[in-house]
Each structure stands twice: as C-alpha cells, then as structure tokens.
Design an enzyme around this catalytic site. Structure first.
Site, PDB file in Angstrom:
ATOM      1  N   TYR A 158       0.850  -1.199   0.000  1.00 25.06           N
ATOM      2  CA  TYR A 158       0.000   0.000   0.000  1.00 25.06           C
ATOM      3  C   TYR A 158       0.890   1.256   0.000  1.00 25.06           C
ATOM      4  O   TYR A 158       0.522   2.300  -0.527  1.00 25.06           O
ATOM      5  CB  TYR A 158      -0.967  -0.016   1.195  1.00 25.06           C
ATOM      6  CG  TYR A 158      -2.181   0.871   0.996  1.00 25.06           C
ATOM      7  CD1 TYR A 158      -3.056   0.675  -0.066  1.00 25.06           C
ATOM      8  CD2 TYR A 158      -2.455   1.907   1.881  1.00 25.06           C
ATOM      9  CE1 TYR A 158      -4.160   1.485  -0.248  1.00 25.06           C
ATOM     10  CE2 TYR A 158      -3.566   2.720   1.715  1.00 25.06           C
ATOM     11  CZ  TYR A 158      -4.412   2.503   0.644  1.00 25.06           C
ATOM     12  OH  TYR A 158      -5.502   3.329   0.470  1.00 25.06           O
ATOM     13  N   LYS A 165      -3.258   8.260   3.173  1.00 25.25           N
ATOM     14  CA  LYS A 165      -4.446   8.022   4.008  1.00 25.25           C
ATOM     15  C   LYS A 165      -4.227   8.542   5.433  1.00 25.25           C
ATOM     16  O   LYS A 165      -5.170   9.016   6.077  1.00 25.25           O
ATOM     17  CB  LYS A 165      -4.816   6.537   4.015  1.00 25.25           C
ATOM     18  CG  LYS A 165      -5.367   6.014   2.688  1.00 25.25           C
ATOM     19  CD  LYS A 165      -6.576   6.787   2.185  1.00 25.25           C
ATOM     20  CE  LYS A 165      -7.256   6.068   1.033  1.00 25.25           C
ATOM     21  NZ  LYS A 165      -8.291   6.902   0.367  1.00 25.25           N
TER      22      LYS A 165
HETATM   23  P1  NAD Z   1     -12.604   3.593  -8.002  1.00 22.99           P
HETATM   24  O1  NAD Z   1     -11.516   3.386  -8.995  1.00 22.99           O
HETATM   25  O2  NAD Z   1     -13.962   3.177  -8.396  1.00 22.99           O
HETATM   26  O3  NAD Z   1     -12.654   5.095  -7.513  1.00 22.99           O
HETATM   27  C1  NAD Z   1     -11.538   5.941  -7.492  1.00 22.99           C
HETATM   28  C2  NAD Z   1     -11.971   7.241  -8.098  1.00 22.99           C
HETATM   29  O4  NAD Z   1     -10.951   8.222  -8.002  1.00 22.99           O
HETATM   30  C3  NAD Z   1     -12.332   7.111  -9.578  1.00 22.99           C
HETATM   31  O5  NAD Z   1     -13.677   7.467  -9.782  1.00 22.99           O
HETATM   32  C4  NAD Z   1     -11.403   8.094 -10.251  1.00 22.99           C
HETATM   33  O6  NAD Z   1     -11.989   8.746 -11.341  1.00 22.99           O
HETATM   34  C5  NAD Z   1     -11.131   9.059  -9.113  1.00 22.99           C
HETATM   35  N1  NAD Z   1      -9.952   9.910  -9.339  1.00 22.99           N
HETATM   36  C6  NAD Z   1      -8.663   9.523  -9.510  1.00 22.99           C
HETATM   37  N2  NAD Z   1      -7.886  10.599  -9.757  1.00 22.99           N
HETATM   38  C7  NAD Z   1      -8.709  11.700  -9.712  1.00 22.99           C
HETATM   39  C8  NAD Z   1      -8.509  13.103  -9.897  1.00 22.99           C
HETATM   40  N3  NAD Z   1      -7.304  13.615 -10.182  1.00 22.99           N
HETATM   41  N4  NAD Z   1      -9.583  13.917  -9.776  1.00 22.99           N
HETATM   42  C9  NAD Z   1     -10.805  13.424  -9.506  1.00 22.99           C
HETATM   43  N5  NAD Z   1     -11.060  12.102  -9.334  1.00 22.99           N
HETATM   44  C10 NAD Z   1     -10.017  11.260  -9.448  1.00 22.99           C
HETATM   45  O7  NAD Z   1     -12.114   2.803  -6.676  1.00 22.99           O
HETATM   46  P2  NAD Z   1     -12.713   2.745  -5.196  1.00 22.99           P
HETATM   47  O8  NAD Z   1     -12.072   1.539  -4.602  1.00 22.99           O
HETATM   48  O9  NAD Z   1     -14.171   2.883  -5.225  1.00 22.99           O
HETATM   49  O10 NAD Z   1     -12.040   4.015  -4.484  1.00 22.99           O
HETATM   50  C11 NAD Z   1     -12.784   5.061  -3.873  1.00 22.99           C
HETATM   51  C12 NAD Z   1     -12.175   5.441  -2.528  1.00 22.99           C
HETATM   52  O11 NAD Z   1     -12.313   4.360  -1.634  1.00 22.99           O
HETATM   53  C13 NAD Z   1     -10.684   5.782  -2.551  1.00 22.99           C
HETATM   54  O12 NAD Z   1     -10.432   6.860  -1.670  1.00 22.99           O
HETATM   55  C14 NAD Z   1     -10.059   4.524  -1.999  1.00 22.99           C
HETATM   56  O13 NAD Z   1      -8.809   4.791  -1.404  1.00 22.99           O
HETATM   57  C15 NAD Z   1     -11.078   4.148  -0.966  1.00 22.99           C
HETATM   58  N6  NAD Z   1     -11.029   2.771  -0.463  1.00 22.99           N
HETATM   59  C16 NAD Z   1     -11.101   1.713  -1.318  1.00 22.99           C
HETATM   60  C17 NAD Z   1     -11.051   0.413  -0.811  1.00 22.99           C
HETATM   61  C18 NAD Z   1     -11.101  -0.780  -1.738  1.00 22.99           C
HETATM   62  O14 NAD Z   1     -10.693  -1.866  -1.332  1.00 22.99           O
HETATM   63  N7  NAD Z   1     -11.610  -0.668  -2.933  1.00 22.99           N
HETATM   64  C19 NAD Z   1     -10.949   0.194   0.566  1.00 22.99           C
HETATM   65  C20 NAD Z   1     -10.892   1.318   1.420  1.00 22.99           C
HETATM   66  C21 NAD Z   1     -10.938   2.597   0.885  1.00 22.99           C
HETATM   67  O1  0WE Z   2      -7.083   2.908  -1.706  1.00 24.89           O
HETATM   68  C1  0WE Z   2      -7.115   1.895  -2.366  1.00 24.89           C
HETATM   69  C2  0WE Z   2      -6.731   1.920  -3.843  1.00 24.89           C
HETATM   70  C3  0WE Z   2      -5.846   3.081  -4.147  1.00 24.89           C
HETATM   71  C4  0WE Z   2      -5.216   3.125  -5.512  1.00 24.89           C
HETATM   72  C5  0WE Z   2      -5.178   2.085  -6.427  1.00 24.89           C
HETATM   73  C6  0WE Z   2      -4.538   2.277  -7.645  1.00 24.89           C
HETATM   74  C7  0WE Z   2      -4.388   1.173  -8.659  1.00 24.89           C
HETATM   75  C8  0WE Z   2      -4.202   1.713 -10.071  1.00 24.89           C
HETATM   76  C9  0WE Z   2      -4.618   4.317  -5.834  1.00 24.89           C
HETATM   77  N1  0WE Z   2      -3.992   4.509  -7.018  1.00 24.89           N
HETATM   78  C10 0WE Z   2      -3.955   3.514  -7.912  1.00 24.89           C
HETATM   79  N2  0WE Z   2      -3.285   3.753  -9.099  1.00 24.89           N
HETATM   80  C11 0WE Z   2      -3.324   2.906 -10.135  1.00 24.89           C
HETATM   81  O2  0WE Z   2      -2.671   3.139 -11.183  1.00 24.89           O
HETATM   82  N3  0WE Z   2      -7.456   0.711  -1.761  1.00 24.89           N
HETATM   83  C12 0WE Z   2      -7.728   0.699  -0.333  1.00 24.89           C
HETATM   84  C13 0WE Z   2      -7.495  -0.585  -2.449  1.00 24.89           C
HETATM   85  C14 0WE Z   2      -6.153  -1.211  -2.254  1.00 24.89           C
HETATM   86  O3  0WE Z   2      -5.068  -0.792  -2.948  1.00 24.89           O
HETATM   87  C15 0WE Z   2      -3.986  -1.514  -2.497  1.00 24.89           C
HETATM   88  C16 0WE Z   2      -4.387  -2.406  -1.499  1.00 24.89           C
HETATM   89  C17 0WE Z   2      -5.784  -2.211  -1.326  1.00 24.89           C
HETATM   90  C18 0WE Z   2      -6.676  -2.885  -0.339  1.00 24.89           C
HETATM   91  C19 0WE Z   2      -2.656  -1.456  -2.899  1.00 24.89           C
HETATM   92  C20 0WE Z   2      -1.726  -2.295  -2.301  1.00 24.89           C
HETATM   93  C21 0WE Z   2      -2.125  -3.170  -1.295  1.00 24.89           C
HETATM   94  C22 0WE Z   2      -3.453  -3.231  -0.893  1.00 24.89           C
END
Ligand code: NAD
Ligand code: 0WE
Length: 258
Positions: A158, A165
């Site tokens: 991560y 975060k």
């Molecule tokens: P996602 O890819 O659906 O959403 C990420 C969003 O970020 C996308 O809609 C993308 O367009 C937007 N984004 C990226 N760069 C941007 C920019 N410069 N300006 C505006 N928007 C931008 O993935 P997700 O997993 O739904 O992520 C949403 C949030 O949830 C993030 O903050 C992520 O860290 C958090 N999160 C995700 C998980 C997981 O496991 N998926 C767990 C905990 C927290």
């Molecule tokens: O916050 C996230 C995802 C964040 C994320 C993911 C990507 C993949 C593609 C931010 N930037 C990018 N850029 C890319 O080009 N999560 C909480 C999901 C997530 O991401 C991980 C995790 C988990 C869970 C990355 C490494 C290890 C665990």
C-alpha cells in the site's frame, strides 16, 4: 430519522458500477437526496459517457467534470452548485490515486513526484473540496471521505497510499475542528478491501480478500452497499453528534491480532 429529503449531495469518485462512490450515490438517492455527480474527464470523454449512463436512473440534477488537480474545474464546479442549488448539504469525497509503480516494491524508493502526486490527489483534495463547500454549507452539512487501514498500519504494497491516508485521516480531524462551530460535520469511513477499478489494478488483491474472509469476525468482505448505508447514516440527522471520526466498515477485521 434517516431522511435526506431536501438535501443536496455532491458525490465524487464514481468511475463504474463497482465504485464505492456508486454504492454511496444509490443509498443517498434511496434516502431522498438530490444528487450532483462528478466524473474524471479524459480526452475521449469515455468516463463522461459511462458514468453519465450509469447514474441516469438516479436523475442527478448536476453532472460535471472534476479533476481535483485542476483548480479551474473545482472553481467552476462549486460556482455551478452555488448558482443552481444555492446551498450544499452533503459532500462525498471518494477518490484516490498513486502511480502504479509506487504501489509495489520498496516504499523508500518512492520519488518526490510520486509522493507529491499521491498526497495531492488523495489527501489535499479533501481540504480543497471542503474549503470550496464551506461557504455553501451555510445551514450546516456533512462531509464524508473514504480511507483504508493502510493509513494506520503497514499493509504490504500500500506504500505511499498509506502515507496519503494518514494525512487524509488527520485532515478529517482538523477540518472537523474548524467547521464544527458552523454545524459542518466531517468524518471518514475506513472500508475493508472491495474489488473495484482501483483495487483490481493492484496485484494480490484477491489474496487479501481471501485473507479477510478467513480472519474477519464476520468471515466475509464488505459491500459497496454497506459502505453506502454507513455514509448515508453519517450524512443524516441520526449522526448529528458524530464528527472527526473514522468509522470502520470492515467486517470487524481491524480488531483482530491474529
Ligand atoms: P474507483 O476506482 O472506483 O474510484 C476511485 C476514483 O478516483 C475514480 O472514480 C477516479 O476517477 C477518481 N480519481 C482519480 N484521480 C482523480 C482526480 N485527479 N480527480 C478526480 N477524481 C479522481 O475505486 P474505489 O475503490 O471505489 O475508491 C474510492 C475510494 O475508496 C478511494 O479513496 C479509496 O482509497 C477508498 N477505499 C477503497 C477500498 C477498496 O478496497 N476498494 C478500501 C478502502 C478505501
Ligand atoms: O485505496 C485503495 C486503492 C488506491 C489506488 C489504487 C490504484 C491502482 C491503479 C490508488 N492509485 C492507484 N493507481 C493505479 O494506477 N485501496 C484501499 C485498495 C487497495 O489498494 C492496495 C491495497 C488495497 C486494499 C494497494 C496495495 C495493497 C493493498
């Protein structure tokens, strides 16, 4: 009562039907909120078309581009909200980005550019959007962001996102301290791993999901809908005494020591 009739809610971070923001938008809509939706614009207009078609059933009254790295877009977005809605009640911050190369290998190898980009898009953007929302939340409001356990514990790979975060969670507390006297509450939801566009691009996400299914008290991962329900609660009057908090929606995973 959990009723968001007459509330104007801006939802950022919808990329597709797996986005956590999509789960949140659906639950806010179900609770009666009037929605505004933003999308990340690209040259071919692909997100605009895809996200536009996806959210159509929720009948958003605003649908606008927002790349948080472009101050002009953010300015135009909030100017439009002021002109069209007059007031904003709810802001959902659901976006993050780090360079893919910075999400594997040695954390110490992160470049200054990669570090800055991850913190700019993933952490500073909450400050930026909250500052723009503040004058529109004249009747109070609720701001909710999405975070992850990797901001408080070391999760392999991560890496720089963990630092982003940690900054994001501290932003929640400072913003809550500043805006509490105005009736604006600011909270974070720390979600367990969910398969989305962002997480699927990460190597080993399926192994992490299987690990959660084995050790989390609920023996399963959480859904976008469960995160959406929690966000809706935090935005409602039922949560009127809650601000500056990080609420874990992770099947209980973070309480475990083994
Ligand atoms: P996602 O890819 O659906 O959403 C990420 C969003 O970020 C996308 O809609 C993308 O367009 C937007 N984004 C990226 N760069 C941007 C920019 N410069 N300006 C505006 N928007 C931008 O993935 P997700 O997993 O739904 O992520 C949403 C949030 O949830 C993030 O903050 C992520 O860290 C958090 N999160 C995700 C998980 C997981 O496991 N998926 C767990 C905990 C927290
Ligand atoms: O916050 C996230 C995802 C964040 C994320 C993911 C990507 C993949 C593609 C931010 N930037 C990018 N850029 C890319 O080009 N999560 C909480 C999901 C997530 O991401 C991980 C995790 C988990 C869970 C990355 C490494 C290890 C665990």
């Amino acid at each position: 009562m959990l009723n968001l009739d007459g509330k104007n809610a801006l939802v950022t971070g919808i990329a597709n039907n797996r986005s956590i923001a999509w789960g949140i938008a659906q639950q806010l809509h179900a609770a009666g909120a009037n929605l505004g939706v933003t999308y990340l614009p690209d040259e071919k207009g692909r997100f605009e078309k895809k996200v536009g078609e996806l959210v159509e059933p929720l009948k958003p009254s605003l649908f606008l581009p927002c790349n948080v790295q472009d101050d002009h877009q953010v300015e135009t977005l909030f100017k439009t909200i002021g002109d069209q809605w007059g007031k904003l009640d709810i802001l959902i911050h659901c976006l993050a980005f780090a360079d893919k190369d910075d999400l594997s290998g040695d954390f110490s190898q992160v470049s200054r550019e990669g570090f800055t980009r991850a913190l700019d898009i993933s952490a500073y953007s909450l400050v930026q959007l909250s500052a723009a929302a503040k004058p529109l939340m004249s009747q109070g409001g609720s701001i909710v962001t999405l975070t992850y356990l990797g901001g408080v514990r070391v999760i392999p790979n991560y890496n720089v996102m963990g630092i982003a975060k940690a900054a994001l969670e501290m932003n929640v507390r400072y913003l809550a301290g500043e805006m509490g006297p105005l009736g604006i509450r600011v909270n974070g939801i720390s979600a367990g791993p969910i398969r989305t566009l962002a997480s699927s691009a990460v190597g080993g996400i399926l192994d992490m999901i299987h690990h959660v299914e084995e050790v989390a008290p609920l023996r399963r991962t959480v859904t976008q809908q469960e995160v959406g329900n929690t966000a809706t609660f935090l935005c409602s009057d039922l949560a009127s005494g809650i601000t500056g908090q990080i609420l874990y929606v992770d099947s209980g995973y973070c309480i475990m020591g083994m």
